[in-house]
Motif scaffolding. Structure first.
Motif, short mmCIF file in Angstrom:
data_model
loop_
_atom_site.label_atom_id
_atom_site.label_comp_id
_atom_site.label_asym_id
_atom_site.label_seq_id
_atom_site.Cartn_x
_atom_site.Cartn_y
_atom_site.Cartn_z
N PRO A 235 -4.41 1.29 -45.88
CA PRO A 235 -5.08 2.43 -46.21
C PRO A 235 -5.24 2.65 -47.99
N ASP A 236 -4.41 1.70 -48.92
CA ASP A 236 -4.38 2.27 -49.86
C ASP A 236 -5.41 1.28 -50.68
N GLY A 237 -5.83 0.26 -50.11
CA GLY A 237 -6.50 -0.72 -50.81
C GLY A 237 -5.61 -2.05 -51.31
N GLU A 238 -4.46 -1.21 -51.33
CA GLU A 238 -3.82 -2.50 -52.49
C GLU A 238 -3.01 -3.48 -51.49
N GLY A 239 -3.40 -3.88 -50.55
CA GLY A 239 -2.72 -5.30 -49.73
C GLY A 239 -3.23 -5.67 -48.88
N TYR A 240 -3.17 -6.41 -48.04
CA TYR A 240 -3.60 -6.93 -46.74
C TYR A 240 -2.36 -7.56 -45.97
N VAL A 241 -2.55 -7.74 -45.36
CA VAL A 241 -0.88 -7.77 -43.87
C VAL A 241 -1.91 -8.69 -42.67
N GLY A 242 -0.98 -9.76 -42.62
CA GLY A 242 -1.32 -10.26 -40.71
C GLY A 242 -1.10 -11.64 -40.53
N ARG A 243 -1.25 -12.21 -39.78
CA ARG A 243 -0.85 -13.74 -39.11
C ARG A 243 -1.85 -14.86 -39.48
N ASN A 244 -1.71 -15.95 -39.58
CA ASN A 244 -2.33 -16.72 -39.17
C ASN A 244 -2.74 -17.46 -38.31
N GLU A 245 -2.63 -18.65 -37.49
CA GLU A 245 -3.34 -19.26 -37.06
C GLU A 245 -2.00 -19.59 -35.59
N ARG A 246 -1.20 -20.03 -37.32
CA ARG A 246 0.13 -20.52 -37.13
C ARG A 246 1.07 -19.91 -36.78
N THR B 62 -14.62 -5.12 -42.97
CA THR B 62 -14.98 -4.19 -42.49
C THR B 62 -14.71 -3.27 -41.96
N GLY B 63 -14.09 -1.33 -42.44
CA GLY B 63 -12.99 -1.16 -42.28
C GLY B 63 -11.59 -1.38 -42.51
N ALA B 64 -10.58 -1.46 -41.98
CA ALA B 64 -9.59 -1.63 -42.69
C ALA B 64 -9.29 -3.82 -41.99
N GLU B 65 -10.48 -3.98 -41.49
CA GLU B 65 -10.93 -5.63 -41.12
C GLU B 65 -11.24 -6.82 -42.23
N LEU B 66 -9.72 -7.39 -43.19
CA LEU B 66 -10.33 -8.20 -43.99
C LEU B 66 -10.46 -9.30 -42.74
#
Length: 86
Positions: free
Chosen positions: A64-75, A38-42
């Motif tokens: 923004p280029d749609g070629e990657g994603y980043v974040g952190r898990n619950e740990r 949804t938008g930039a949220e995966l």
């Protein structure tokens, strides 16, 4: 679009190879989950028998280029995804 093959890294361990499908599911070697962009949220819903819904959600941010994603898990572990095949 998310469809295609991706490498999914957790804290820089060897990556999981995931295939994101047009029907909103993703598959790995020994697992299947659901995804929604949804938008930039995966959002990735990982299978987990310990929770009532059967899935553990994870919110990540698409590059923004749609070629990657980043974040952190619950740990708190770093999550990085990179497209390997369209």
């Amino acid at each position: 679009a998310m469809t295609g093959r991706w490498s999914h890294y957790i804290d820089f361990a060897p990556p999981l190879s995931l295939e994101f499908r047009a029907d909103g599911t993703f598959r790995g070697e020994k697992l299947q989950g659901r995804w929604q962009l949804t938008g930039a949220e995966l959002r990735l819903d990982w299978p987990d028998v310990r929770v009532t819904s059967g899935y553990r959600p994870q919110s990540l941010r698409m590059e923004p280029d749609g070629e990657g994603y980043v974040g952190r898990n619950e740990r708190g572990q770093a999550i990085l995804g990179s497209r390997t095949e369209h």
